[in-house]
Design a protein around this motif. Structure first.
Motif, PDB file in Angstrom:
ATOM      1  N   PRO A  13      21.505  19.031 -21.353  1.00 41.93           N
ATOM      2  CA  PRO A  13      20.847  17.728 -21.226  1.00 41.93           C
ATOM      3  C   PRO A  13      20.987  16.898 -22.505  1.00 41.93           C
ATOM      4  CG  PRO A  13      19.402  19.500 -20.461  1.00 41.93           C
ATOM      5  CD  PRO A  13      20.585  20.154 -21.127  1.00 41.93           C
ATOM      6  N   ARG A  15      18.828  15.373 -24.238  1.00 46.41           N
ATOM      7  CA  ARG A  15      17.795  15.699 -25.223  1.00 46.41           C
ATOM      8  C   ARG A  15      18.209  16.917 -26.068  1.00 46.41           C
ATOM      9  NH1 ARG A  15      12.029  14.677 -25.433  1.00 46.41           N
ATOM     10  NH2 ARG A  15      11.065  16.202 -26.820  1.00 46.41           N
ATOM     11  N   ASP A  68      17.705  10.585 -28.485  1.00 48.66           N
ATOM     12  CA  ASP A  68      18.548  10.699 -27.298  1.00 48.66           C
ATOM     13  C   ASP A  68      19.605   9.600 -27.184  1.00 48.66           C
ATOM     14  OD1 ASP A  68      16.935  12.875 -26.738  1.00 48.66           O
ATOM     15  OD2 ASP A  68      15.710  11.786 -25.293  1.00 48.66           O
ATOM     16  N   LYS A  90      23.808  10.136 -21.321  1.00 52.79           N
ATOM     17  CA  LYS A  90      23.445  11.025 -20.216  1.00 52.79           C
ATOM     18  C   LYS A  90      24.429  10.829 -19.072  1.00 52.79           C
ATOM     19  CE  LYS A  90      19.718  11.996 -16.978  1.00 52.79           C
ATOM     20  NZ  LYS A  90      18.327  11.680 -16.611  1.00 52.79           N
ATOM     21  N   SER A  92      24.418  13.354 -16.472  1.00 55.01           N
ATOM     22  CA  SER A  92      23.581  13.898 -15.404  1.00 55.01           C
ATOM     23  C   SER A  92      22.413  14.591 -16.084  1.00 55.01           C
ATOM     24  CB  SER A  92      24.376  14.889 -14.535  1.00 55.01           C
ATOM     25  OG  SER A  92      24.606  16.094 -15.255  1.00 55.01           O
ATOM     26  N   ASP A  93      21.561  15.237 -15.312  1.00 54.59           N
ATOM     27  CA  ASP A  93      20.425  15.941 -15.917  1.00 54.59           C
ATOM     28  C   ASP A  93      20.869  17.111 -16.783  1.00 54.59           C
ATOM     29  OD1 ASP A  93      18.646  14.192 -14.776  1.00 54.59           O
ATOM     30  OD2 ASP A  93      18.106  15.524 -13.115  1.00 54.59           O
ATOM     31  N   THR A  94      22.109  17.586 -16.587  1.00 52.75           N
ATOM     32  CA  THR A  94      22.589  18.761 -17.314  1.00 52.75           C
ATOM     33  C   THR A  94      23.895  18.521 -18.062  1.00 52.75           C
ATOM     34  OG1 THR A  94      23.753  19.567 -15.354  1.00 52.75           O
ATOM     35  CG2 THR A  94      21.476  20.338 -15.681  1.00 52.75           C
ATOM     36  N   THR A  96      26.056  15.747 -20.944  1.00 49.59           N
ATOM     37  CA  THR A  96      25.959  14.656 -21.918  1.00 49.59           C
ATOM     38  C   THR A  96      27.332  14.356 -22.509  1.00 49.59           C
ATOM     39  OG1 THR A  96      23.750  15.415 -22.527  1.00 49.59           O
ATOM     40  CG2 THR A  96      24.861  13.942 -24.097  1.00 49.59           C
TER      41      THR A  96
END
Length: 151
Positions: A13, A15, A68, A90, A92-94, A96
């Motif tokens: 992610p 983050r 981020d 970003k 996707s959620d997983t 970067t």
């Protein structure tokens, strides 16, 4: 002045990728030329690097940092003149996208010739691959610093 821009996608992610990049003292784990970094305070760093067999030390200042999104820096004092920015996007959620832009002034004949044949570009590309392997193998960051440093 030489400009290098490289991008890599990492399967963590945004983050996690950003948080790891704020852990400057871990850079020797994935940046081949970095011997050590000492973080003196929130925005000041002391670097020891070895490039082409030549050791150098310099201080750098974080000039902008937004969680981020980006970390920007520039050298201050010393022999080595450079500045850079790392941005985090970003996908996707997983996943970067990490993009590094470095502007530097080659010193001496060896660095000037090296910059002409793309040695710096190759080194940054390799370092980003090392970062990808480091953060993906861990899955989590070694720490974080989430403060904002406005421009």
């Amino acid at each position: 002045m030489v400009q290098i821009i490289e991008t890599i996608d990492v399967d963590v992610p945004v983050r996690t990728a950003y948080n790891q990049w704020t852990q400057f003292e871990t850079f020797p784990s994935f940046l081949d030329e970095v011997e050590s970094i000492q973080q003196r305070d929130d925005t000041h760093l002391h670097w020891k690097v070895k490039v082409g067999g030549v050791e150098r030390e310099f201080d750098a200042e974080v000039t902008e940092q937004h969680p981020d999104e980006r970390v920007a820096w520039r050298s201050v004092g010393g022999e080595t003149e450079h500045a850079g920015v790392v941005t985090f996007h970003k996908l996707s959620d997983t996943s970067t996208r990490v993009t590094v832009q470095i502007d530097w002034e080659p010193e001496g004949l060896l660095e000037k010739v090296g910059s002409l044949v793309g040695v710096g570009q190759h080194a940054v590309k390799k370092d980003l691959k090392n970062f990808k392997e480091f953060i993906e193998s861990r899955g989590v960051e070694t720490g974080q610093w989430r403060e904002d440093v406005p421009r």
